[in-house]
Design an enzyme around this catalytic site. Structure first.
Site, short mmCIF file in Angstrom:
data_model
loop_
_atom_site.label_atom_id
_atom_site.label_comp_id
_atom_site.label_asym_id
_atom_site.label_seq_id
_atom_site.Cartn_x
_atom_site.Cartn_y
_atom_site.Cartn_z
N ASP A 107 0.77 -1.15 0.06
CA ASP A 107 -0.03 -0.09 0.17
C ASP A 107 0.64 1.13 -0.06
O ASP A 107 1.43 1.54 -1.01
CB ASP A 107 -0.85 -0.03 1.29
CG ASP A 107 -2.15 0.93 1.29
OD1 ASP A 107 -2.09 1.86 0.48
OD2 ASP A 107 -2.87 0.88 2.14
N LYS A 135 -0.84 -1.55 -4.72
CA LYS A 135 -1.87 -0.38 -4.48
C LYS A 135 -0.92 0.89 -4.75
O LYS A 135 -0.83 1.80 -4.04
CB LYS A 135 -2.54 -0.21 -3.30
CG LYS A 135 -3.71 0.56 -3.64
CD LYS A 135 -4.55 0.65 -2.19
CE LYS A 135 -5.48 -0.47 -1.88
NZ LYS A 135 -6.42 0.05 -0.61
N VAL A 162 -9.77 -3.03 0.67
CA VAL A 162 -10.20 -4.55 0.45
C VAL A 162 -9.97 -5.36 1.42
O VAL A 162 -9.00 -5.10 2.47
CB VAL A 162 -9.28 -4.72 -0.65
CG1 VAL A 162 -9.54 -4.07 -2.05
CG2 VAL A 162 -7.78 -4.74 -0.43
#
Length: 188
Positions: A107, A135, A162
């Protein structure tokens, strides 16, 4: 008949078959890259990567070593606090070995950067990253694999929160067999 947790999901991004196919492709890439060389050590990042790590290792027909490290930067929220901590150390010696860090999701990049630096400090000869989800829209910290390392990426993830296939919100939803977007009312 719908399962109770399914009603908490806004939409499914990758179903069980899509995940299985992509894990097989990643395992094939890793197998090809390490055939005829020293087998790697796969280091799963607890707890989110446990299903991905298990499925990936079963599909790599090499004499690999597997270990777990625990690093966290989320707590019970939906946004990384940017300060990952390592709370469970490795049991295997990675000195002079090639390590593949197995993550559920990259992330902000903070945990990836922290763990790569950690493995380098432990003497790994190289570190690769194998992330089910990447991501890049949320990336705040640039990280680089080192040595002969590579970045194996399963899917590029949209900028949504998610869950499923090992990923959670407040330790729930890990048992979903797919990756889906959690409805905001369940984490706000």
């Amino acid at each position: 008949m719908s399962k109770p947790l399914d009603s908490h999901i806004e939409r499914v991004l990758w179903n069980e078959d899509q995940i299985s196919d992509r894990v097989t492709e990643l395992a094939s890439q890793i197998t090809a890259d390490f055939s005829g060389t020293a087998s790697p050590i796969l280091v799963g990042v607890a707890t989110g990567a446990y299903l991905f790590l298990a499925d990936l290792t079963r599909r790599i027909p090499l004499p690999i070593t597997v270990d777990i490290v625990r690093s966290q930067s989320y707590g019970s929220g939906t946004v990384s606090n940017g300060r990952p901590t390592i709370s469970l150390d490795l049991k295997v010696d990675v000195r002079g070995k090639h390590v593949i860090l197995v993550e559920d999701i990259v992330d902000t990049g903070s945990t990836a950067a922290c763990l790569i630096e950690y493995l380098e400090s432990k003497g790994a000869s190289s570190v690769s990253m194998c992330a089910l989800l990447d991501k890049p829209a949320r990336r705040k910290v640039h990280f680089e694999v080192f040595g002969d390392g590579k970045f194996y990426r399963g899917f590029e993830c949209p900028d949504s929160f998610v869950v499923g296939y090992g990923m959670d919100f407040d330790e729930r939803y890990r048992n979903l067999p797919y990756v889906g977007v959690l409805k905001p009312e369940y984490y706000m």
